[in-house]
Design an enzyme around this catalytic site. Structure first.
Site, PDB file in Angstrom:
ATOM      1  N   LYS A  61      -9.705  -7.857   8.476  1.00  0.00           N
ATOM      2  CA  LYS A  61     -10.348  -8.094   9.773  1.00  0.00           C
ATOM      3  C   LYS A  61     -10.156  -6.837  10.607  1.00  0.00           C
ATOM      4  CE  LYS A  61      -6.275 -10.085  11.995  1.00  0.00           C
ATOM      5  NZ  LYS A  61      -5.752  -9.356  13.155  1.00  0.00           N
ATOM      6  N   HIS A  98       0.833  -1.209   0.000  1.00  0.00           N
ATOM      7  CA  HIS A  98       0.000   0.000   0.000  1.00  0.00           C
ATOM      8  C   HIS A  98       0.867   1.257   0.000  1.00  0.00           C
ATOM      9  CE1 HIS A  98      -3.540  -2.465   0.690  1.00  0.00           C
ATOM     10  NE2 HIS A  98      -4.267  -1.391   0.474  1.00  0.00           N
TER      11      HIS A  98
END
Lengths: 280, 174
Positions: free
Chosen positions: B102, B37
């Site tokens: 999550k 990222h």
């Protein structure tokens, strides 16, 4: 004086790293089994059953239980009558980690510098805690620690006046904040007393205690039981999707402290609370 | 509600999923976590092309353990999504379809999910061995030097996820 070749330590570390990342200790397997029976939410039950199935697949097919095979935290309890030969002990421990993580197809999750962040590609170095104990044996305990839960851990420097209620609040705050991030159902390690670093170390170490075993100190045992109940009443549940099983165990260790302080550390671990010990 | 869907979906279809849906994904998803990222953000900052076309695609926040011989991938469960929050709104605004991870997301991410008709799925954390069985193909498509953090194109079959946050702003986490 007993001589121990450091190669024995290296080989033990390597084998233990591989074993514990594929097969959870019996106490944790048992705790998970009990959780399935206790959980009242349907979705929660389903998730816990998946976690049980995950353990079976991991062991049978030798796939790590979790892809985060952790940073290797190693406790070395060294008998004072032991003399290590044929090399440097710390190098041997790290060589064991290297061997275990490379040969065992475990994930390499360690970077060489916290800010420059190049992966060391062999999961070294380990975080090693040494203690010297009476006798001529060496006890090695390995606890690979994943960071989903590690990141949610906290240290609170409370005031003596905060007392036991302050400690309870600190534990509940840490668990609430951890929520779904820490892969519940969690195991909660708590260190109370000592100094800033001592309470953190106790919180880490007490995670290696067998799930279901309690402190020998009566009030601490009661606190463990009460906090497990209170945590499970938070309703976070398996995977954070609601339910009455948020934690599998609360393990607390205490130590004398200063007249001016009440340090409390909460080290949160996910349901993959890996710990394995071997005596040489 | 249990749903079986082929991915990637087109944008309108992501917005039809609702928090609480139990979904089995079949098709193509991409893995990317922290380091990937960061590099993608650097691409955007330098007006360079991203290493794969993110339009309507699903990013799975995951860094696998190495594959044993004869296996497609090692253990492959989700990592904590919140660490990617800094980068996510921009990717959603550029057309990213959905994410799998999550844990909680920031308000900025939740707003971006609603704004773009996207969806955030959770896979069960710590079930990496079991989840790996639903991954039938894996190929590194960018940042090979990042090891486990490389971007992988994954072929999945009945990969189980739960819709945690939907395009209407509903979220299962309290």
């Amino acid at each position: 004086m007993r001589e121990i070749n450091v190669a024995c330590v290296r080989d033990a570390v390597s084998e233990m790293c591989i074993r514990i990342n594929h097969v959870l200790s019996e106490d944790m397997q048992c705790a998970l089994k009990n959780a399935v029976a206790c959980e009242k939410s349907e979705l929660g039950k389903q998730i816990l059953s998946q976690l049980e199935e995950n353990l079976v697949v991991a062991e049978e097919e030798m796939i790590p239980i979790c892809q985060d095979t952790g940073m290797a935290v190693i406790f070395m309890e060294i008998g004072q009558d032991v003399h290590f030969t044929d090399g440097n002990l710390e190098d041997a421990i790290n060589e064991g980690v290297r061997k275990g993580y490379v040969e065992g197809f475990l994930r390499k999750s360690v970077v060489d510098d916290p800010l420059i962040r190049n992966n060391t590609k062999d999961n070294t170095p380990a975080v090693i805690h040494y203690s010297v104990v009476p006798g001529n044996k060496v006890k090695i305990t390995i606890s690979p620690k994943g960071f989903g839960s590690e990141n949610m851990s906290r240290v609170f420097m409370l005031k003596p006046a905060d007392g036991i209620e302050g400690v309870k609040n600190a534990i509940l705050t840490a668990v609430k904040d951890a929520g779904p991030n820490a892969c519940p159902p969690m195991v909660i390690g708590v260190g109370i007393g000592g100094t800033f670093e001592k309470c953190a170390l106790m919180a880490k170490h007490v995670l290696t205690r067998e799930a279901g075993k309690h402190s020998d100190i009566e009030y601490v045992k009661e606190l463990e039981t009460e906090m497990l109940k209170k945590i499970n009443e938070l309703g976070i549940g398996p995977a954070g999707l609601g339910g009455n099983v948020t934690a599998l165990a609360v393990n607390i260790e205490t130590y004398p402290t200063h007249i001016a302080g009440l340090p409390v550390a909460i080290n949160i671990c996910c349901h993959v609370n890996r710990h394995i010990s071997r005596e040489i | 509600m249990i749903k079986h869907i082929n991915v990637p979906l087109n944008k309108e279809e992501y917005s039809k999923l609702e928090a609480g849906d139990y979904v089995y994904l079949t098709g193509i998803i991409y893995s990317a976590r922290d380091a990937a990222h960061k590099r993608m953000q650097q691409c955007l900052d330098n007006n360079e092309e991203l290493p794969f076309d993110i339009k309507d695609q699903i990013i799975y926040y995951m860094g696998p353990s190495p594959a044993r011989e004869g296996k497609v991938i090692g253990s492959a469960g989700p990592t904590t999504a919140g660490r990617m929050d800094k980068y996510t709104p921009k990717l959603l605004d550029l057309g990213l379809g959905a994410m799998i991870g999550k844990g909680k997301r920031s308000a900025d991410v939740m707003n971006a999910i609603v704004r773009n008709g996207s969806v955030y799925f959770a896979a069960v954390g710590g079930a990496g061995a079991l989840l790996s069985k639903a991954i039938v193909g894996s190929e590194v498509v960018a940042y090979d030097d990042l090891g486990t953090e490389a971007v992988r194109k994954l072929e999945v079959k009945d990969f189980p996820v739960i819709v945690v946050a939907d395009s209407k702003g509903n979220c299962l986490y309290k």
